[in-house]
Design an enzyme around this catalytic site. Structure first.
Site, mmCIF file in Angstrom:
data_model
loop_
_atom_site.group_PDB
_atom_site.id
_atom_site.type_symbol
_atom_site.label_atom_id
_atom_site.label_comp_id
_atom_site.label_asym_id
_atom_site.label_seq_id
_atom_site.Cartn_x
_atom_site.Cartn_y
_atom_site.Cartn_z
ATOM 1 N N GLU A 142 2.956 79.936 47.423
ATOM 2 C CA GLU A 142 4.381 80.241 47.357
ATOM 3 C C GLU A 142 4.616 80.707 45.922
ATOM 4 O O GLU A 142 4.186 80.035 44.983
ATOM 5 C CB GLU A 142 5.228 78.986 47.633
ATOM 6 N N LYS A 188 3.161 70.240 41.287
ATOM 7 C CA LYS A 188 4.045 71.279 40.781
ATOM 8 C C LYS A 188 5.238 70.668 40.066
ATOM 9 O O LYS A 188 5.644 71.110 38.994
ATOM 10 C CB LYS A 188 4.515 72.124 41.969
ATOM 11 N N ARG A 220 -7.039 67.836 48.772
ATOM 12 C CA ARG A 220 -6.675 68.540 47.562
ATOM 13 C C ARG A 220 -7.405 67.897 46.386
ATOM 14 O O ARG A 220 -7.919 66.787 46.488
ATOM 15 C CB ARG A 220 -5.171 68.511 47.356
#
Length: 553
Positions: free
Chosen positions: A37, A272, A262
């Site tokens: 994104e 983030k 992850r």
RNA sequence: UGGGCCGUCGCCAAGCGGUUAAGGCACCGGGUUUUGAUCCCGGCAUUCGGAGGUUCGAAUCCUCCCGGCCCAGCCA
């Protein structure tokens, strides 16, 4: 210098792809995608995904698309998109197609109408709070709201008008009609579209409704003919929805979603939200601060793309919640730089040494190999004079046990030059050593001293020829292996994560160093010319990583 | 307590019913070395979260238990 490449281990995704290939699935094609994104900078965790997606395609002769998941215009920007493209390229990958989820807005809309027509989606006019309440909880099933059984005609009309901008944000949403009592909350009539009267970077004002991730992602994958849709573990619960949408729509292509864990790296954060916090609260100097685990930060720190790729290969791909030690990353970059970085002499904390046995104007040009194990790396001249700087650490009046550097009355080898003996220590009023007077053994240039062993070797720079430089030392950003678990992220920040040294002296050849050029400063570590602040007029080097140090300090 | 997932050496990680349980990192020796670097050589899980069971044979199959992660955005 030949070092064998690390033996590569298999991983469950490669096993799946290989058995698919063996079974003749997907016409023998492997098509993947990296779907960021564009709302933040890429970090080392993304590098893992990039290497996996591009690497898998590469390995099996397939293709990989770079696809921007730009379905939420309120938080996305073109600036991020450009930075992402640059990072992917810098890492060494080229995409087959550059795509955007927004490229598919028309198809997505048509598909949504299809779901409505088939009674599989409906417009819900409840408020966000009502929707949340009716969704139930983890242990309590959801309950149907008053709009769940609207007619197809009404739904179609409402959805059309949502698209036409007749309603304001939050007035209606389009939901899939699946199962409000599902144990998997994602299946309790998930939202497909929401109204957002916001301008989109790519589609402008064409849309006032935007599709949700769960609905968009699977359809985008299908449109692009993705064979293996690789994503992280938190999407495991979303897979039934991914499959539901494609099954109900009957798309000709139905990619297989496969989830992997992850990356978690000790002494840093990769969420983030936390990275943004570090930048916005000015705990670091920006996204590309050399302490940041971002691709741009690590690049500026001096990590090479190859070392990052190697790292991603070494840590493997599994579904385990794994925490990787910093040592793995450091080993990767040391391996690559040990092989490739030319050696140089630099003194970080200089102390003047006068070699009294040499004439006042003694000046001599020595030739230094750029790499001890690689003759092809060539050599360079290094001036040697009566006055030199050595590292303050390399002298000790009262040496600790096993110390093998300069001590009063003791001998040490000047790297590439002579053996010197410390004859006199000069100190200031505060007792700080300001100068060392030494004698040299003229018969030790390129040969061992007669009748004794001199174990220690120290680096040095000619006072007359040395060039001033700023050197920035970096240490882990946090003092805790898992800073995310700290009461406050800020309190876990390492006050010594950045140490700026402004009185360093480096050998003259370094005046030709370019930004982003890598070096090993002998006995200290690997350094890189700062991408932004270094110039031939003003030298600025960042310490990428220290040399391995097995001496119990 | 609903649903999904994970547990193999300090940290990663192969292994998919028959192997002396790969490999990397870390660590511990020893050798070479004008970088306390590099390089080289050697060591490092009688055991696979635990307990039962199936089998001639189990890290691999079954059962139960224990521990950990994720999910209740009109974010991705």
């Amino acid at each position: 210098m030949s070092r064998s490449e690390p033996v590569e281990a298999s991983n469950f995704i490669r096993n799946i792809v290989e058995s698919d290939l063996a079974a003749g699935k997907n016409d023998g094609q492997v098509v993947t995608r990296f779907p960021p994104e564009p709302n933040g900078y890429l970090h080392i965790g993304h590098a893992k995904s990039i290497c996996l997606n591009f690497g898998t395609a590469e390995r099996y002769g397939g293709r990989c698309n770079l696809r921007f998941d730009d379905t939420n215009p309120v938080r996305e920007s073109e600036e991020y998109a450009h930075a992402i493209e640059e990072d992917v390229r810098w890492l060494g990958y080229e995409w087959d197609r550059l795509c955007h989820a927004s490229d598919y807005f028309d198809e997505l809309y048509e598909y949504a109408c299809q779901l409505i027509r088939e009674g599989k989606a409906y417009v819900d006019s409840s408020s966000a709070e009502e929707v949340r309440e009716m969704r139930g909880t983890l242990t309590k099933p959801g309950t149907p709201g008053p709009y769940r059984n609207r007619s197809v005609e009404e739904n179609l009309d409402l959805f059309q008008r949502m698209k036409d901008g007749e309603f304001d944000d939050g007035e209606h949403i389009l939901r899939a009609r699946i199962d409000l009592s599902a144990g998997n909350i994602n299946m309790r009539d998930p939202t497909l579209y929401r109204i957002r009267k916001v301008r989109h970077v790519r589609t402008g004002d064409a849309w006032s409704i935007y599709p949700m991730y769960d609905y968009t992602h699977c359809v985008s994958d299908a449109i692009e003919g993705i064979t293996h849709s690789l994503c992280t573990l938190e999407f495991e619960d979303h897979r039934p929805l991914y499959d539901w949408v494609l099954d109900e729509l009957g798309t000709p292509c139905h990619p297989q979603q496969i989830e992997f864990a992850r990356l978690s790296l000790e002494y840093t954060v990769l969420s983030k939200r936390r990275l943004i916090q570090l930048v916005e609260e000015n705990h670091v100097h920006g996204w590309d601060d050399p302490r940041m685990p971002t691709i741009v930060g690590m690049r500026r720190r001096g990590y090479t793309a190859a070392s990052l790729r190697d790292f991603c290969e070494r840590i493997g791909i599994t579904k385990n919640d794994a925490w990787i030690e910093m040592a793995v990353l450091e080993t990767c970059i040391r391996d690559h730089l040990n092989r490739d970085a030319p050696r140089r002499l630099a003194v970080l904390d200089p102390v003047r040494v006068i070699i009294t046995s040499l004439p006042e104007n003694h000046e001599q040009t020595l030739t230094f190999a750029n790499h001890p194990q690689d003759e092809g790396a060539g050599s360079r001249p290094v001036p040697f004079t009566r006055e030199i700087f050595i590292e303050r650490d390399d002298f000790a009046e009262i040496p600790p046990p096993k110390y093998q550097r300069l001590v009063p009355g003791g001998e040490v080898r000047l790297r590439g030059a002579y053996v010197i003996r410390c004859e006199e220590v000069i100190k200031d009023d505060a007792g700080i050593v300001t100068e060392l007077r030494c004698s040299h053994d003229a018969d030790t240039l390129g040969k061992k001293p007669e009748g004794r062993k001199v174990k220690g070797v120290i680096h040095w720079v000619s006072v007359k020829h040395g060039i001033p430089a700023e050197i920035r030392l970096y240490n882990p950003l946090f003092t805790l292996p898992d800073p995310g678990k700290a009461d406050s992220l800020v309190e876990a920040i390492n006050p010594e994560s950045e140490i700026i040294l402004t009185s360093c002296v480096v050998e003259p050849s370094l005046s030709a160093a370019a930004p982003e050029e890598h070096f090993q400063f002998e006995r200290i570590g690997y350094f890189v010319g700062d991408r932004h602040d270094h110039s031939k007029e003003s030298l600025v080097f960042n310490r990428t990583v220290t040399l391995r140090d097995t001496w119990a300090s």
